[in-house]
Motif scaffolding. Structure first.
Motif, PDB file in Angstrom:
ATOM      1  N   GLU A  15       0.801  -1.243   0.009  1.00  0.00           N
ATOM      2  CA  GLU A  15      -0.033  -0.007  -0.150  1.00  0.00           C
ATOM      3  C   GLU A  15       0.744   1.246  -0.093  1.00  0.00           C
ATOM      4  O   GLU A  15       1.796   1.219   0.747  1.00  0.00           O
ATOM      5  N   ARG A  36     -11.602  -3.083 -15.131  1.00  0.00           N
ATOM      6  CA  ARG A  36     -10.844  -3.750 -13.677  1.00  0.00           C
ATOM      7  C   ARG A  36     -12.026  -4.728 -13.558  1.00  0.00           C
ATOM      8  O   ARG A  36     -13.057  -4.191 -13.569  1.00  0.00           O
ATOM      9  N   GLU A  38     -12.930  -7.855 -11.042  1.00  0.00           N
ATOM     10  CA  GLU A  38     -12.829  -8.459  -9.449  1.00  0.00           C
ATOM     11  C   GLU A  38     -13.480  -9.807  -9.534  1.00  0.00           C
ATOM     12  O   GLU A  38     -14.219 -10.085 -10.404  1.00  0.00           O
ATOM     13  N   GLN A  80      -3.915   1.709  -3.117  1.00  0.00           N
ATOM     14  CA  GLN A  80      -4.707   1.218  -2.114  1.00  0.00           C
ATOM     15  C   GLN A  80      -5.067  -0.359  -2.196  1.00  0.00           C
ATOM     16  O   GLN A  80      -5.267  -0.847  -3.364  1.00  0.00           O
ATOM     17  N   PRO A  81      -5.327  -1.028  -1.037  1.00  0.00           N
ATOM     18  CA  PRO A  81      -5.991  -2.500  -0.999  1.00  0.00           C
ATOM     19  C   PRO A  81      -7.140  -2.561  -2.128  1.00  0.00           C
ATOM     20  O   PRO A  81      -7.359  -3.495  -2.759  1.00  0.00           O
ATOM     21  N   GLY A  82      -8.040  -1.444  -2.015  1.00  0.00           N
ATOM     22  CA  GLY A  82      -9.316  -1.440  -2.969  1.00  0.00           C
ATOM     23  C   GLY A  82      -8.817  -1.381  -4.454  1.00  0.00           C
ATOM     24  O   GLY A  82      -9.619  -1.449  -5.333  1.00  0.00           O
ATOM     25  N   ASP A  83      -7.624  -1.250  -4.965  1.00  0.00           N
ATOM     26  CA  ASP A  83      -7.099  -1.327  -6.515  1.00  0.00           C
ATOM     27  C   ASP A  83      -6.992  -2.739  -6.798  1.00  0.00           C
ATOM     28  O   ASP A  83      -6.828  -3.063  -8.022  1.00  0.00           O
ATOM     29  N   THR A  84      -6.989  -3.589  -5.763  1.00  0.00           N
ATOM     30  CA  THR A  84      -6.546  -5.112  -6.194  1.00  0.00           C
ATOM     31  C   THR A  84      -7.715  -5.584  -7.136  1.00  0.00           C
ATOM     32  O   THR A  84      -8.731  -5.162  -7.134  1.00  0.00           O
ATOM     33  N   LYS A 109      -2.114  -7.046  -6.757  1.00  0.00           N
ATOM     34  CA  LYS A 109      -2.502  -7.294  -5.645  1.00  0.00           C
ATOM     35  C   LYS A 109      -1.747  -6.303  -4.977  1.00  0.00           C
ATOM     36  O   LYS A 109      -0.837  -5.984  -4.662  1.00  0.00           O
TER      37      LYS A 109
END
Lengths: 112, 114
Positions: A15, A36, A38, A80-84, A109
């Motif tokens: 991060e 993107r 998920e 940020q982790p939300g970009d994973t 990740k």
């Protein structure tokens, strides 16, 4: 045959780090899109770039279309982790074609 | 406003069987495209339907066929299933008009062929 190669294929970062994903082809595209995806979901459109050399920003994401409209890049600042997720580029063919050619994908990740 | 809906979400078949996947496009969209996404890969274009006709086709065998109905919904049929057909099948709808149209994807149907 139009092919889109993405690099890197996998990326694991902490991060706050910055990263760039590349999308390259030997063919010219009328436009290029970034998606993107998920797990368990379909791809979601992030941006469309149309003009050679065009740069678009979406919060911490910066997208650029190459001058010759054969390549593109996605730069993420302070990840940020939300970009994973799986990042996909997709090229729209030249006039007369309707299909989108998707790239090979970059799996990102971001670790907290 | 409902987005693109696909059914079923998961499906398990055996080799040689036939399967039908369904897609309802986003409201206002009249074009439906189907993609196959193998694990860890980008989606591969199968075909696109517009005005109830196949407008363009990717590099897939004739075992893959489709249909679009007057209400713009669509079906993807795969005959004589092979193990290699195991994948996530995505439906995307789009607005009419230019080549640079935006694709809206459903969540997909995960097909497993045993």
């Amino acid at each position: 045959t139009q092919l889109l190669e993405q690099s890197p294929q996998f990326l694991s970062i902490q991060e706050g780090e910055n990263l760039t994903v590349y999308c390259n082809s030997s063919s010219v595209f009328s436009s290029l899109q970034w998606y993107r995806q998920e797990p368990g979901e379909g791809p979601v459109l992030l941006v469309t770039v149309v003009t050679g050399g065009e740069v678009k920003k979406l919060k911490r994401l910066t997208f650029q279309f190459g001058d010759a409209r054969k390549d593109s890049s996605l730069h993420i600042t302070a990840a940020q982790p939300g970009d994973t997720g799986l990042y996909l580029c997709a090229g729209a063919g030249l006039r007369g074609t309707y299909k989108y050619i998707f790239g090979t994908g970059t799996r990102l990740k971001v670790l907290a | 406003d409902a987005g693109v809906t696909q059914s079923p979400t998961h499906l398990i078949k055996t080799r040689g069987q036939q399967v039908t996947l369904r897609c309802s496009p986003k409201s206002g969209h009249d074009t439906v495209s189907w993609y196959q996404q193998a694990l860890g890969q980008g989606p591969q274009f199968i075909f696109q339907y517009y005005e109830e006709e196949e407008r363009q086709r990717g590099n897939f065998p004739d075992r893959f066929s489709g249909h679009q109905f007057p209400n713009y919904s669509s079906e993807l049929n795969v005959n004589a299933l092979l193990l290699g057909d195991s994948a996530l099948y995505l439906c995307a709808s789009s607005t009419p008009g230019t080549v640079n149209e935006k694709l809206f994807f459903g969540s997909g149907t995960q097909l497993s062929v045993l």
